[in-house]
Design an enzyme around this catalytic site. Structure first.
Site, PDB file in Angstrom:
ATOM      1  N   CYS A  31      -3.433   2.965  -5.390  1.00 25.98           N
ATOM      2  CA  CYS A  31      -2.771   3.824  -4.406  1.00 25.98           C
ATOM      3  C   CYS A  31      -1.348   4.201  -4.818  1.00 25.98           C
ATOM      4  CB  CYS A  31      -2.773   3.163  -3.028  1.00 25.98           C
ATOM      5  SG  CYS A  31      -1.958   1.552  -2.978  1.00 25.98           S
ATOM      6  N   HIS A  88       0.874  -1.172   0.000  1.00 32.03           N
ATOM      7  CA  HIS A  88       0.000   0.000   0.000  1.00 32.03           C
ATOM      8  C   HIS A  88       0.911   1.221   0.000  1.00 32.03           C
ATOM      9  CE1 HIS A  88      -3.471   2.471   0.582  1.00 32.03           C
ATOM     10  NE2 HIS A  88      -2.977   2.985   1.695  1.00 32.03           N
ATOM     11  N   HIS A  90      -3.602   9.153   1.557  1.00 31.27           N
ATOM     12  CA  HIS A  90      -3.628   7.915   0.782  1.00 31.27           C
ATOM     13  C   HIS A  90      -5.025   7.620   0.283  1.00 31.27           C
ATOM     14  CE1 HIS A  90      -5.079   5.070   4.131  1.00 31.27           C
ATOM     15  NE2 HIS A  90      -5.144   6.281   4.611  1.00 31.27           N
TER      16      HIS A  90
END
Length: 160
Positions: free
Chosen positions: A117, A25, A37
């Protein structure tokens, strides 16, 4: 909070890579212990996800959030990883942080392969939406697919 893989402290504008098992991530550090994010949208069914970040959640929408780095990381390992420094010149930290904070609270299109992401984070830092983990997955799929086709077609030894 999960452990950093270095003693270095993140600086505003740094990319943060968080290791979540089979995928990473990505977030952008904006200072004072916070990151920006891409996460699951409000009301998304994330019961089977490792956290509120987009793991295997089948969604085409995402939300941009500003959250504490330690909350986003949880018990996972993380590191500062400004991955494209050799290829692209980063924007100034002030610009990166300003652009990141302007996105907070917004809904955005989400796609594992083209708007994830990592694309979000690299676009903020470099102005280029790049996801190396998508490229790696594509390369792996091509190799596996090519080997499978060779077996099915009876081609024999395949040089890769």
């Amino acid at each position: 909070m999960g452990q950093s893989q270095s003693e270095e402290k993140p600086k505003p504008g740094d990319l943060i890579e968080i290791f979540r098992g089979v995928y990473q991530h990505w977030a952008v550090y904006v200072g004072d212990g916070y990151v920006v994010h891409v996460t699951s949208p409000p009301g998304a069914d994330v019961r089977h996800a490792a956290s509120s970040t987009l793991t295997s959640v089948p969604t085409k929408k995402a939300m941009v959030r500003r959250e504490k780095l330690k909350e986003v990381v949880g018990n996972n390992k993380w590191r500062i990883n400004n991955i494209l420094e050799k290829k692209y010149k980063p924007r100034s930290p002030d610009i990166i942080v300003e652009k990141a904070l302007r996105q907070v609270g917004k809904m955005m299109e989400y796609s594992v392969t083209s708007k994830n992401c990592e694309h979000f984070a690299t676009n903020l830092r470099y102005g280029k939406p790049v996801s190396r983990q998508v490229r790696k997955a594509g390369d792996t799929a091509m190799v596996v697919g090519g080997a499978a086709a060779a077996v099915v077609l009876g081609i024999g030894a395949l040089e890769l």
